[in-house]
Design a protein around this motif. Structure first.
Motif, PDB file in Angstrom:
ATOM      1  N   SER B  16     -10.916 -38.643  16.832  1.00 23.00           N
ATOM      2  CA  SER B  16     -10.294 -39.722  17.611  1.00 23.00           C
ATOM      3  C   SER B  16      -8.777 -39.585  17.611  1.00 23.00           C
ATOM      4  CB  SER B  16     -10.679 -41.101  17.045  1.00 23.00           C
ATOM      5  OG  SER B  16     -12.058 -41.294  17.129  1.00 23.00           O
ATOM      6  N   GLN B  17      -8.333 -38.423  17.954  1.00 20.50           N
ATOM      7  CA  GLN B  17      -6.892 -38.213  17.983  1.00 20.50           C
ATOM      8  C   GLN B  17      -6.547 -37.119  18.982  1.00 20.50           C
ATOM      9  OE1 GLN B  17      -5.949 -37.187  13.937  1.00 20.50           O
ATOM     10  NE2 GLN B  17      -6.601 -35.057  14.143  1.00 20.50           N
ATOM     11  N   PRO B  33      -3.241 -40.803  16.907  1.00 13.74           N
ATOM     12  CA  PRO B  33      -4.520 -41.517  16.933  1.00 13.74           C
ATOM     13  C   PRO B  33      -4.782 -42.132  18.301  1.00 13.74           C
ATOM     14  CG  PRO B  33      -3.131 -42.264  15.125  1.00 13.74           C
ATOM     15  CD  PRO B  33      -2.282 -41.441  16.008  1.00 13.74           C
ATOM     16  N   MET B  34      -6.029 -42.134  18.693  1.00 10.47           N
ATOM     17  CA  MET B  34      -6.446 -42.798  19.918  1.00 10.47           C
ATOM     18  C   MET B  34      -7.833 -43.394  19.673  1.00 10.47           C
ATOM     19  SD  MET B  34      -7.699 -39.725  22.449  1.00 10.47           S
ATOM     20  CE  MET B  34      -8.547 -40.891  23.532  1.00 10.47           C
ATOM     21  N   PRO B  36     -11.972 -43.904  20.088  1.00  7.62           N
ATOM     22  CA  PRO B  36     -13.032 -42.925  19.916  1.00  7.62           C
ATOM     23  C   PRO B  36     -13.582 -42.397  21.237  1.00  7.62           C
ATOM     24  CG  PRO B  36     -13.806 -45.140  19.404  1.00  7.62           C
ATOM     25  CD  PRO B  36     -12.364 -45.258  19.697  1.00  7.62           C
ATOM     26  N   TYR B  60      -5.064 -44.394  26.454  1.00  7.39           N
ATOM     27  CA  TYR B  60      -4.006 -44.439  25.446  1.00  7.39           C
ATOM     28  C   TYR B  60      -2.830 -43.645  25.983  1.00  7.39           C
ATOM     29  CZ  TYR B  60      -7.031 -46.553  21.976  1.00  7.39           C
ATOM     30  OH  TYR B  60      -7.839 -47.433  21.292  1.00  7.39           O
ATOM     31  N   ILE B  69       1.993 -43.840  20.519  1.00  9.44           N
ATOM     32  CA  ILE B  69       1.244 -44.571  21.536  1.00  9.44           C
ATOM     33  C   ILE B  69       2.178 -45.626  22.128  1.00  9.44           C
ATOM     34  CG2 ILE B  69      -0.708 -46.094  22.009  1.00  9.44           C
ATOM     35  CD1 ILE B  69      -1.623 -43.318  21.398  1.00  9.44           C
TER      36      ILE B  69
END
Lengths: 662, 310
Positions: B16-17, B33-34, B36, B60, B69
């Motif tokens: 998730s990144q 990070p973003m 999922p 994102y 972000i």
């Protein structure tokens, strides 16, 4: 033959000395052998394991304990609805460390899915009752935060004070102290002096016999009470319960102690009736008390939790040295005044001073050994200064220490000030503060025209009796100390410790992990492999909790490549929580993401996961693993050695001076 | 890849990144990070990458300079669903987001970072593939979820003007004259200059074509596709509407329970690249000579390729 000559005769005889030593050793060995090889029992494994998710409800739950055997076990397994789904637990006949609990559930399949909690209580071979709890789940249902926290809270050592056991232990120690110190002090500081001044020893014998008879009766009663108190762990007190207890290893040890105590009581019964030589009842008292004391020390906290032999020796030395100090003081307070009354007035101060000097030598040795062993025991059972205030054990030890210091102060006053007055009344300051307190030899005139220095003797008697009262209280407190979990156990890894890491930014993030530790200089959490951890996240702005507009997630990744991601549930407290089990040891990164106050935040926290082998260690000497705890422990151990060395030198000097005076 | 060619942004779905790779040093310089289930990522302007989280139906927005972000933009109505972003310089700061759960094309204000409108395209299904013809200002949105049509929207009015009886990915030719649509076992070409999106012709392509890359040689336009059900890449003469070559490109993995298969293909500087995940290789094809240069061994799990020009 004088008492001194008599004593010399008795102990100059090598054959009798050997017989005496062999008898003492036999009693100690018998008591020791009869005592089970016990150690502090703790849950080392279970099936299902703590926090495990299983596909179906198992037929039984098995608990495996380490340390030593389990005598009785009571296990309750509660299902998702709170119903008891367990039958009676049994201890495996071939392996006393294994406990099995059959499960009976009215539901199966999906209906049995959910979280189960296991609560257990065992009576270990060392006589300690240990309790704990854990959880597991059936199906894919995640572990519930509140249920896990509750299970960990139930897993904390019970700090409740068992009144019966505490009182019995305290009185037992008082009796031992009297039965150890009394005969030795009488033999060293009373009878030789009486013999020298030609005083009649009959009244001294009578007083001493009564004193020791009371002590032996107290010993018998307290040993009996202690056994009965422990028997109640099996159920309400009844003949059947007592017989069942007596059949257990711990019970058999109790029977030996009871036998020895009964023998000592019988000995004094015969002594009071007459016909038993002094050396027999004095020696028998000492040997019997040593036997009971050794047996008690063999199952002490130190012996069962630290090291059997080392712990027992240190514990026994502590009790025996307290006996020299306090027991001797009792003789000084109750027997010596009687001796003085039997002594010619002109000789009283000399007799008193001589008695104090002789006793002081014993007391100095006793104090040295008691303080040194006390510091040594504290280094095992108290991991840090803070722990003194965090448990019943710590508070009791602090109180005991203060009282000991008060007793030492009084003892010093008696030894230095009063003794000087007794030995040199003309040189004593009669007008100063001390003189006014003591009533001054030169200013006090008795109505009966008695000698003016009787005031010093009176003061001496008062001071000693006050010191006795304080030190008896110290001994009674020791009964409490031996009946509650030590500070190391209470503050150890049994409790649900919580570690918190905070990160400040536009939005502050707080991550709390339970159970977890965190070293003062390390930003990482310390977690336990395979153990469910409650991870709770809070987004804050000052004191306010912020709500996340996006699902709060946790991504956990290990150095070894393990990785999982979970969504956190919002709690009633406004935090976000999940219960997870980190499957492998080593370093992990925990990344938290969320969107509080419309701002996306992501924070990464480091964690070090310790393996089962390295951390599930109930050796209390390893508890002080961080810097502050090690320093405190080191200081205590250094203090013990320092006191031992300095005290030994002082005893040697005092003994030399005593020999010169003699 | 960023427009200046200095950084490569890669979605690492399992973590998730988004990884940021410095192209010069070829080192990972950041992990962003973003949400999922990240799949597609877009670079609508020089400063931002828009990475879509299918689990949240949210983009994102990542600042390409400080790798933070900037914002999150919830595009899907239900806060979930696989989606794409259609953008073009003609749109200004507006973008159009598709979502397989929503029978609509969502209008995104990319300056305000919010969904400002949804163009309803029907009552059921969702939207998936997208395309745009600058010649006609018409945007095309595939209607997914079994609907099997493509809605045509006039981006000047944001109104639906047509519905075509076709589905699948849409690929505009470099001269913006034709719009290629990949269907099952065929590629259909539409007139991208026609307001009615007239069909020009169809080429049958066996093997489950996916991903269409164009190459012009000797005045002829060719289309290269990677096939999901056969170990080759098909070369189509777009002018003549016929298959002219099939080149060995290796096999992809086909899980038994997969309901749809994809195979990516990219091109650059005259080379066509397509991963062969089952063989553990990436096929490199010379588009001019229409021949395989090499099957380059790669690590397991490679299913996406990005061409970085020197």
């Amino acid at each position: 033959m004088s008492w001194d000559e008599s004593l010399e005769h008795a102990f100059a005889s090598r054959r009798r000395l050997w017989l005496f030593a062999i008898l003492a050793v036999v009693v100690v060995v018998l008591a020791s052998v009869a005592t089970p090889v016990a150690a502090h029992a703790y849950l080392s494994d279970s099936d299902p394991a703590n926090g495990e998710q299983v596909e179906a409800l198992p037929q039984e739950v098995t608990l495996t304990f380490s340390g030593d055997g389990v005598q009785t076990a009571d296990v309750t397994v509660s299902g998702p609805d709170g119903d008891d789904v367990s039958s009676d637990a049994t201890v495996d006949s071939d392996d006393p460390q294994l406990v099995r609990t059959p499960l009976e559930s009215a539901t199966d399949g999906e209906a049995a899915e959910g979280m189960y909690s296991v609560k257990w209580e065992i009576l270990a071979d060392d006589g300690h009752t240990v309790t704990g709890s854990f959880v597991f789940s059936v199906g894919d249902e995640p572990l519930d935060r509140d249920a896990v926290l509750e299970a960990y809270a139930d897993d904390e050592p019970d700090e409740g004070v068992p009144p019966g056991e505490t009182a019995a232990k305290g009185l037992l120690l008082v009796a031992l102290v009297g039965l150890v110190g009394g005969p030795i002090t009488a033999g060293v500081a009373v009878y030789p002096i009486a013999d020298r001044v030609g005083s009649s020893m009959r009244s001294v014998d009578r007083r001493l016999k009564r004193l020791l008879t009371v002590a032996s009766a107290l010993l018998f009663v307290s040993v009996s009470a202690l056994g009965l108190a422990r028997a109640t762990a099996l159920g309400s007190l009844s003949t059947a319960t007592v017989l069942e207890f007596a059949g257990m290893p711990l019970g058999r040890a109790w029977l030996v102690q009871l036998g020895l105590a009964a023998a000592v009581l019988a000995l004094f019964g015969a002594a009071v009736a007459g016909g038993i030589p002094r050396r027999i009842w004095l020696g028998g008292s000492l040997v019997g008390a040593i036997g009971v004391g050794a047996a008690v020390s063999w199952s002490s906290h130190s012996a069962t939790a630290i090291n059997r032999l080392q712990g027992a020796i240190l514990d026994f030395a502590h009790v025996a040295s307290a006996g020299l100090w306090v027991g001797g003081l009792v003789v000084l307070a109750l027997v010596v005044p009687l001796l003085l009354r039997e002594t010619a007035p002109a000789d009283r101060t000399t007799v008193a001073a001589s008695a104090i000097r002789r006793y002081s030598l014993l007391a100095l040795a006793g104090v040295t050994l008691a303080v040194a062993t006390g510091l040594g025991l504290a280094s095992w059972h108290v991991p840090s200064l803070a722990a003194l205030g965090e448990s019943v054990y710590g508070a009791t030890l602090s109180t005991k220490t203060l009282l000991v210091l008060l007793g030492l102060g009084l003892g010093g006053f008696t030894r230095i000030v009063l003794l000087r007055r007794l030995e040199s009344p003309d040189d004593a300051d009669c007008d100063g503060f001390v003189g006014r307190v003591l009533g001054g030899a030169g200013t006090r005139i008795r109505d009966d025209g008695g000698q003016p220095d009787d005031g010093a003797i009176t003061a001496f008697t008062r001071a000693v009796r006050f010191e006795v009262a304080i030190l008896v209280l110290v001994v009674l407190l020791s009964g409490l100390l031996t009946s509650v979990p030590t500070a190391a156990v209470v503050g150890g890894d049994d409790g649900p410790g919580t570690a918190t890491i905070e990160r400040e930014d536009d939005v502050d993030i707080e991550l709390m992990a339970t159970p977890a530790d965190r070293d003062a200089n390390d930003e990482r959490l310390r977690l336990q492999q395979g153990e469910p951890v409650v991870l709770e996240v809070a987004f804050t702005d000052g004191d306010d909790y912020l709500e996340s507009e996006r699902t709060v997630r946790l991504l956990a990744e290990s150095e070894a490549g393990d990785r999982f991601q979970v969504e956190l549930d919002e709690t009633e407290d406004g935090t976000y929580a999940t219960v997870q089990t980190l499957p492998s040891d080593g370093d992990w990164e925990l990344r938290i993401t969320g969107e509080p106050d419309s701002e996306f935040v992501a924070q990464t926290v480091g964690a070090h996961v310790e393996s089962d082998a390295s951390t599930h260690d109930h050796d209390e000497t390893d508890h002080s693993s961080d810097g502050d705890d090690s320093l405190f422990t080191t200081l205590l151990q250094f203090g013990a050695v320092a006191v031992g060395v300095v005290g030994s030198v002082a005893v040697a000097i005092e003994a030399t001076q005593f020999r010169k005076r003699s | 890849m960023t427009n200046d060619g200095s950084q490569l942004f890669v979605i690492e779905t399992s973590a998730s990144q988004v990884l940021v790779i410095d192209i010069e040093t070829r080192e990972i310089t950041a992990e962003v990070p973003m949400g999922p289930a990240g799949t597609h990522m877009y670079h609508p302007n020089d400063e931002e990458m828009w990475a879509h989280s299918d689990a949240e139906g949210t983009f994102y927005v990542i600042d390409t300079t400080d790798h933070e972000i900037v914002e999150t933009v919830e595009a899907g109505l239900g806060a979930e669903g696989h989606g794409k972003l259609l953008y073009h310089e003609d749109f200004g700061s507006t973008g159009y987001a598709t979502n397989v759960n929503d029978p609509a094309a969502h209008v995104i204000d990319m300056d305000a970072y919010e969904r400002i409108d949804s163009i309803e395209l029907g009552d059921e299904g969702g939207t998936h593939y997208k395309g745009y013809s600058p010649q006609t200002s018409l945007a095309y949105f595939e209607r997914s979820g079994g609907v099997g049509t493509t809605a045509v929207v006039d981006i000047e009015s944001n109104e639906v003007v047509d519905e075509l009886d076709l589905a699948g990915g849409m690929y505009l030719t470099p001269d913006e004259q034709l719009l290629g649509n990949i269907g099952e076992e065929e590629i259909r070409f539409l007139d991208a200059t026609s307001e009615d999106s007239d069909e020009v012709g169809t080429v049958g392509v066996e093997g489950g074509p996916d991903a269409l890359e164009y190459y012009e040689a000797d005045g002829t336009l060719y289309g290269f596709t990677a096939n999901t059900m056969s170990p080759d890449a098909t070369v189509v003469d777009v002018d003549e509407l016929e298959v002219v070559d099939r080149i060995d490109a290796g096999e992809i993995e086909r899980p038994e329970d997969a309901h749809s298969l994809h195979r990516s293909g990219v091109s650059g500087d005259g080379y066509f690249f397509t991963p062969a995940s089952a063989d553990g290789t990436v096929a490199v094809i010379d588009m001019a000579d229409r021949e395989l240069i090499e099957h380059v061994p790669v690590e397991d799990g490679v299913d996406t390729v990005q061409y970085i020009p020197e």
